[in-house]
Structure formats: C-alpha cells, structure tokens
Write a protein that holds these residues in place. Structure first.
Motif, PDB file in Angstrom:
ATOM      1  N   ILE A   1      29.925   7.862 -46.934  1.00  0.00           N
ATOM      2  CA  ILE A   1      30.351   6.480 -47.190  1.00  0.00           C
ATOM      3  C   ILE A   1      29.953   5.606 -45.995  1.00  0.00           C
ATOM      4  O   ILE A   1      29.475   4.481 -46.163  1.00  0.00           O
ATOM      5  CB  ILE A   1      31.889   6.432 -47.414  1.00  0.00           C
ATOM      6  CG1 ILE A   1      32.298   7.367 -48.562  1.00  0.00           C
ATOM      7  CG2 ILE A   1      32.372   5.016 -47.641  1.00  0.00           C
ATOM      8  CD1 ILE A   1      31.653   7.097 -49.892  1.00  0.00           C
ATOM      9  N   GLU A   2      30.112   6.155 -44.791  1.00  0.00           N
ATOM     10  CA  GLU A   2      29.784   5.366 -43.591  1.00  0.00           C
ATOM     11  C   GLU A   2      28.302   4.961 -43.590  1.00  0.00           C
ATOM     12  O   GLU A   2      27.965   3.806 -43.347  1.00  0.00           O
ATOM     13  CB  GLU A   2      30.102   6.162 -42.328  1.00  0.00           C
ATOM     14  CG  GLU A   2      29.751   5.376 -41.073  1.00  0.00           C
ATOM     15  CD  GLU A   2      30.360   5.971 -39.809  1.00  0.00           C
ATOM     16  OE1 GLU A   2      31.036   7.019 -39.905  1.00  0.00           O
ATOM     17  OE2 GLU A   2      30.159   5.381 -38.741  1.00  0.00           O
ATOM     18  N   GLN A   3      27.424   5.935 -43.882  1.00  0.00           N
ATOM     19  CA  GLN A   3      25.988   5.615 -43.885  1.00  0.00           C
ATOM     20  C   GLN A   3      25.676   4.523 -44.914  1.00  0.00           C
ATOM     21  O   GLN A   3      24.928   3.587 -44.640  1.00  0.00           O
ATOM     22  CB  GLN A   3      25.178   6.883 -44.213  1.00  0.00           C
ATOM     23  CG  GLN A   3      25.167   7.877 -43.051  1.00  0.00           C
ATOM     24  CD  GLN A   3      24.707   9.275 -43.504  1.00  0.00           C
ATOM     25  OE1 GLN A   3      25.019   9.749 -44.591  1.00  0.00           O
ATOM     26  NE2 GLN A   3      23.961   9.936 -42.643  1.00  0.00           N
ATOM     27  N   GLN A   4      26.306   4.648 -46.082  1.00  0.00           N
ATOM     28  CA  GLN A   4      25.978   3.699 -47.157  1.00  0.00           C
ATOM     29  C   GLN A   4      26.532   2.309 -46.877  1.00  0.00           C
ATOM     30  O   GLN A   4      25.859   1.302 -47.074  1.00  0.00           O
ATOM     31  CB  GLN A   4      26.511   4.227 -48.489  1.00  0.00           C
ATOM     32  CG  GLN A   4      25.921   5.592 -48.802  1.00  0.00           C
ATOM     33  CD  GLN A   4      26.195   6.049 -50.213  1.00  0.00           C
ATOM     34  OE1 GLN A   4      25.929   5.335 -51.177  1.00  0.00           O
ATOM     35  NE2 GLN A   4      26.707   7.249 -50.359  1.00  0.00           N
ATOM     36  N   LEU A   5      27.794   2.260 -46.391  1.00  0.00           N
ATOM     37  CA  LEU A   5      28.383   0.948 -46.106  1.00  0.00           C
ATOM     38  C   LEU A   5      27.661   0.282 -44.934  1.00  0.00           C
ATOM     39  O   LEU A   5      27.473  -0.932 -44.909  1.00  0.00           O
ATOM     40  CB  LEU A   5      29.884   1.069 -45.801  1.00  0.00           C
ATOM     41  CG  LEU A   5      30.798   1.468 -46.958  1.00  0.00           C
ATOM     42  CD1 LEU A   5      32.265   1.297 -46.557  1.00  0.00           C
ATOM     43  CD2 LEU A   5      30.532   0.663 -48.200  1.00  0.00           C
ATOM     44  N   THR A   6      27.253   1.102 -43.959  1.00  0.00           N
ATOM     45  CA  THR A   6      26.531   0.548 -42.809  1.00  0.00           C
ATOM     46  C   THR A   6      25.223  -0.090 -43.270  1.00  0.00           C
ATOM     47  O   THR A   6      24.890  -1.208 -42.863  1.00  0.00           O
ATOM     48  CB  THR A   6      26.240   1.662 -41.773  1.00  0.00           C
ATOM     49  OG1 THR A   6      27.480   2.240 -41.387  1.00  0.00           O
ATOM     50  CG2 THR A   6      25.528   1.107 -40.547  1.00  0.00           C
ATOM     51  N   ASP A   7      24.490   0.625 -44.116  1.00  0.00           N
ATOM     52  CA  ASP A   7      23.211   0.080 -44.617  1.00  0.00           C
ATOM     53  C   ASP A   7      23.420  -1.273 -45.293  1.00  0.00           C
ATOM     54  O   ASP A   7      22.680  -2.219 -45.061  1.00  0.00           O
ATOM     55  CB  ASP A   7      22.582   1.045 -45.641  1.00  0.00           C
ATOM     56  CG  ASP A   7      21.951   2.237 -44.936  1.00  0.00           C
ATOM     57  OD1 ASP A   7      21.872   2.216 -43.694  1.00  0.00           O
ATOM     58  OD2 ASP A   7      21.557   3.196 -45.639  1.00  0.00           O
ATOM     59  N   VAL A   8      24.449  -1.325 -46.171  1.00  0.00           N
ATOM     60  CA  VAL A   8      24.694  -2.568 -46.908  1.00  0.00           C
ATOM     61  C   VAL A   8      25.074  -3.683 -45.933  1.00  0.00           C
ATOM     62  O   VAL A   8      24.595  -4.821 -46.033  1.00  0.00           O
ATOM     63  CB  VAL A   8      25.803  -2.351 -47.965  1.00  0.00           C
ATOM     64  CG1 VAL A   8      26.239  -3.662 -48.581  1.00  0.00           C
ATOM     65  CG2 VAL A   8      25.314  -1.388 -49.038  1.00  0.00           C
ATOM     66  N   ALA A   9      25.939  -3.338 -44.973  1.00  0.00           N
ATOM     67  CA  ALA A   9      26.411  -4.357 -44.014  1.00  0.00           C
ATOM     68  C   ALA A   9      25.244  -4.910 -43.198  1.00  0.00           C
ATOM     69  O   ALA A   9      25.096  -6.126 -43.047  1.00  0.00           O
ATOM     70  CB  ALA A   9      27.465  -3.752 -43.094  1.00  0.00           C
TER      71      ALA A   9
END
Ligand SMILES: Nc1ncnc2c1ncn2[C@@H]1O[C@H](COP(=O)(O)OP(=O)(O)OP(=O)(O)O)[C@@H](O)[C@H]1O
Ligand SMILES: [Mg+2]
Length: 325
Positions: free
Chosen positions: A108-116
């Motif tokens: 989740i961290e990798q995905q949310l970071t990418d979006v952010a």
C-alpha cells in the motif's frame, strides 16, 4: 455556497459502423461544496458514462460534447478540449471494485507514494506523514501497519478505505464514487457510506454518489439526480423527491425500495425494458413503461419546476397526477 462543479449539456455517444449508441443525452448537474448528490438510475441509464465523461476518462472512440465548470473555470468536455487537466486537479473517482484500483504486487505504501508524487501536490520529504494522515482520515486503525501490507492482506472494506485514501492523497475538492459499496457486505457498506458522509460534513468534500440503489444512500444525500435512458428525468432535494416524487419513473423507483418512506414494504417491479439507445427515441423515453401515458407523450416532454428547485421532465402536471391517483 460555492459551486465546485457544474456540467452543462453533456452528450456521450458511441458511434460504430452499424449503429450509434446515445448513452448520455443533455445531462446537466452541479455540486456545491460539502454536498452529497446521488446520481440514481437503473443499469444502463448512463451514470458511469456521465462520471467518466466529466472526469475526461472516456476513450477517443466516444463522442463527447458539453461543458463543465470547475470552481467557475469553464472547460469543454469534448476530447479536443484538454478535459483532463481541470478534472484531475479538482476531482478523483473511485469505482465499484476497489481491488482493481490496486496492484497486487506492491505494498500500500509503494502505491500511495506513487500516486502522491505523481499528483505533484506532495514532495518526497512530506509524503509519509501525508499518507499516514489520509489513512487515519479514512478511519483505518494503525495506518503505519496498513502501509506495509499488500492488498490481499486487507479485507474488502479496508481496501475500499485505502482506495478512498488514495483518492484523498491528490487533495480533491470533489469525489465521484461510482457504486463504491456494491461489492461489499451490508455492514461494511454502511460504514463506507458513513465515512463518505463524514468526509463531506467535516472536510467540505463534495461527493457525487452513483448508485442504482436509492434506498441505501437516501439518508445521507442532500440532493438527488434521477437518470433514465441517458437523461436526467428528475432532480431536487433528496427529502422533497422522497416525499413527493413527481416523475412516474421516480415514483416507481421509490416503490422498488423497501421502507424508503416508512410505509408498508410492497416491492414493485418496473415492468418493461429500457429503450434501445441505438435507436432514435421519439418523445418521452419512459412512455412504453409508464402507467400515466398520454397521447402527448410522443412529443418531447418539457422540464417542469416545482417548489424548492425540484424539477422533472414529463408532460404530466401535478394537477393531472392528482386526477390519476
Ligand atoms: N464502449 C461502448 N460502446 C457502446 N455502448 C456503450 C459503451 N460503453 C457503454 N455503452 C452503453 O452506454 C449506456 C450507459 O452505460 P453506463 O455504463 O453509463 O450505465 P450505468 O447507468 O452506469 O449502468 P450500471 O448501473 O449497470 O453501472 C449503456 O447502454 C451501455 O451499453
Ligand atoms: Mg455504472
């Protein structure tokens, strides 16, 4: 009240060699700050196409015309109008099946970071506190732990919360939620709807809540837009439309919902079929299924206004309706 989004005269059609499907016909709607508006209608009525066109997400094979205004700034909805930029700046969209929004191979961290980072609104330095903040806003306990997980390690309800957090990371003023709870069980469904309501009430987020199930969302929405065969056929304050639906279709739609007005639970089935959207519709699109049909229904119905902004597209006046009932 600030109007964040207004859509005017939206048409969506899908041309092909053999036929053209007119999925959305002349839709106009608006969303004020902090408001929750339900977009309701049977399957195939054009709800998703309205949302996708507003967000600029339809493929080039779709023919889109109409205008939208984001915080007063106008933009054409046609593909040539560079529609993505303003929509992407001010709004986010979430869909029915939250799993499809996440990649199973990344945390989740990798995905949310990418979006952010891709949103351009968050820097690498501040990204972690932003993610923790958004996850706590969607009321996920122990956000730091959630960040470390892969999607399959979370429940359906938790995943939809993560997807909502992912939408919030881009700091939208408008959230379009297309059947956000259909894939969830009833209790989790109620929790997610409550979450959307608190985001609207406490943070001023405007929500366009798309559903075919008016009963589930009625209590939390301020206004409602009812769609039938690609058109908005009734709109108004939710309480007014619930109390006195004016369009014969809306009245039938209410009767398909158990206990919506606290009365007896007699479930009615709307017989007949939605018209074929690849053929020209003469007059009222609902006439074949309508128990109030008049000879004049072969002509295009006018939009009638009632008190407090309730509007409906029908030949029948309220006086005639009283005679019918
Ligand atoms: N790519 C396409 N080509 C042709 N017709 C399409 C295409 N995509 C959607 N449609 C048609 O557009 C109409 C509206 O579809 P839409 O998905 O907006 O309905 P909906 O109200 O969201 O329904 P549901 O409640 O089932 O999600 C439907 O008749 C559908 O068949
Ligand atoms: Mg849909």
């Amino acid at each position: 009240m600030t109007t964040l989004l207004s859509v005017t005269g939206l048409n969506v059609s899908f041309p092909s060699i053999r036929k053209t499907v007119r999925a959305v016909r002349g839709v106009s709607l608006s969303l004020d700050e902090g408001e929750i508006v339900a977009l309701v209608g049977e399957s195939g009525s054009g709800k998703t196409m309205t949302a996708m066109a507003t967000m600029g997400l339809l493929p080039d094979s779709a023919e889109v015309t109409g205008e939208c205004q984001w915080l007063g700034r106008s933009q054409s909805l046609s593909p040539r109008g560079n529609r993505k930029s303003l929509a992407g700046q001010h709004a986010a969209i979430i869909f029915q099946n939250p799993l499809t929004a996440l990649n199973p191979f990344f945390t989740i961290e990798q995905q949310l970071t990418d979006v952010a980072l891709a949103s351009g609104k968050v820097s690498r330095k501040t990204v972690l506190p932003v993610l923790l903040d958004k996850l706590s806003r969607v009321q996920l306990p122990d956000p730091a732990q959630v960040l470390k997980k892969y999607p399959h390690q979370l429940s359906g309800g938790q995943i939809q919360r993560v997807v909502i957090a992912m939408a919030l990371v881009c700091q939208p003023r408008v959230l379009i939620a297309d059947e956000p709870t259909t894939a969830l069980d009833v209790i989790v469904q109620a929790e997610i709807l409550q979450l959307l309501q608190s985001l609207a009430r406490e943070e001023g987020l405007s929500v366009l809540l798309i559903t075919h199930d008016l009963g589930v969302v009625a209590s939390l929405c301020d206004r409602v837009e009812v769609m039938y065969a690609g058109e908005i056929i009734e709109s108004g304050q939710m309480s007014d439309v619930l109390r006195s639906p004016a369009h014969p279709y809306t009245r039938k739609l209410m009767a398909t919902v158990p206990d919506i007005r606290g009365g007896a639970t007699v479930l009615e089935y709307i017989s007949g079929q939605v018209p074929d959207l690849s053929r020209p519709i003469r007059g009222c699109a609902f006439k074949e299924r309508c128990d109030r049909r008049l000879p004049v229904c072969d002509e295009s119905p006018p939009v009638r206004a009632l008190n407090d902004g309730q509007r409906y597209r029908c030949h029948l006046t309220s006086e005639q309706e009283v005679e019918f009932s």
